[in-house]
Write a protein that holds these residues in place. Structure first.
Motif, mmCIF file in Angstrom:
data_model
loop_
_atom_site.group_PDB
_atom_site.id
_atom_site.type_symbol
_atom_site.label_atom_id
_atom_site.label_comp_id
_atom_site.label_asym_id
_atom_site.label_seq_id
_atom_site.Cartn_x
_atom_site.Cartn_y
_atom_site.Cartn_z
ATOM 1 N N ILE A 1 0.919 -1.316 0.005
ATOM 2 C CA ILE A 1 -0.044 0.249 -0.064
ATOM 3 C C ILE A 1 0.712 1.281 -0.041
ATOM 4 O O ILE A 1 0.340 2.155 -0.821
ATOM 5 C CB ILE A 1 -0.976 0.049 0.938
ATOM 6 N N PRO A 2 1.865 1.386 0.831
ATOM 7 C CA PRO A 2 2.636 2.669 0.804
ATOM 8 C C PRO A 2 3.337 2.728 -0.728
ATOM 9 O O PRO A 2 3.312 3.909 -1.016
ATOM 10 C CB PRO A 2 3.613 2.298 1.723
ATOM 11 N N ASP A 3 3.695 1.794 -1.334
ATOM 12 C CA ASP A 3 4.120 2.000 -2.667
ATOM 13 C C ASP A 3 3.055 2.408 -3.719
ATOM 14 O O ASP A 3 3.323 3.127 -4.370
ATOM 15 C CB ASP A 3 4.885 0.622 -3.114
ATOM 16 N N GLN A 4 1.974 1.760 -3.363
ATOM 17 C CA GLN A 4 0.701 2.243 -4.212
ATOM 18 C C GLN A 4 0.593 3.766 -4.103
ATOM 19 O O GLN A 4 0.119 4.577 -5.108
ATOM 20 C CB GLN A 4 -0.470 1.586 -3.941
ATOM 21 N N ILE A 5 0.669 4.101 -2.757
ATOM 22 C CA ILE A 5 0.287 5.668 -2.483
ATOM 23 C C ILE A 5 1.436 6.515 -3.244
ATOM 24 O O ILE A 5 0.915 7.646 -3.769
ATOM 25 C CB ILE A 5 0.281 5.832 -0.991
ATOM 26 N N ARG A 6 2.566 6.155 -3.154
ATOM 27 C CA ARG A 6 3.734 6.988 -3.551
ATOM 28 C C ARG A 6 3.547 6.894 -5.338
ATOM 29 O O ARG A 6 3.747 7.970 -5.910
ATOM 30 C CB ARG A 6 5.114 6.319 -3.379
ATOM 31 N N GLU A 7 3.329 5.730 -5.806
ATOM 32 C CA GLU A 7 2.833 5.636 -7.250
ATOM 33 C C GLU A 7 1.858 6.668 -7.628
ATOM 34 O O GLU A 7 2.047 7.190 -8.547
ATOM 35 C CB GLU A 7 2.619 4.299 -7.591
ATOM 36 N N LYS A 8 0.789 6.631 -6.752
ATOM 37 C CA LYS A 8 -0.255 7.528 -7.465
ATOM 38 C C LYS A 8 0.048 9.104 -7.258
ATOM 39 O O LYS A 8 -0.452 9.806 -7.979
ATOM 40 C CB LYS A 8 -1.710 7.319 -6.567
#
Length: 89
Positions: free
Chosen positions: A3-10
């Protein structure tokens, strides 16, 4: 992808000069929001996209950028959103 990586990607679409995301979910274990699976995060972000926007408008831009994640994967998000000029002073 976690999830943290998904947040950073967005949030990458905001072209941040700084993006510091901390997962504080462990501090909220047992909390009702944590039970539903949503995490607690603290975000510091610096972007030219915030120039001319009020604090509320900056937060709305972050929420809109994260979209559906704000309804499922993210229960709480503390945001410090600054312009490059504000970050330099």
């Amino acid at each position: 992808m976690n999830i943290p990586d998904q947040i950073r990607e967005k949030l990458a679409v905001l072209n941040p000069q700084l993006l510091d995301l901390r997962d504080d979910s462990a501090k909220h274990a047992g909390h009702a929001g944590a039970a539903s699976g949503g995490g607690h995060y603290r975000l510091q972000i610096v972007s030219e996209r915030f120039v001319g926007l009020t604090s509320v408008a900056r937060h709305r831009l972050v929420y809109e950028t994260l979209g559906e994640m704000m309804r499922r994967e993210i229960h709480a998000l503390a945001i410090e959103a600054r312009t490059p000029g504000e970050a330099a002073s």
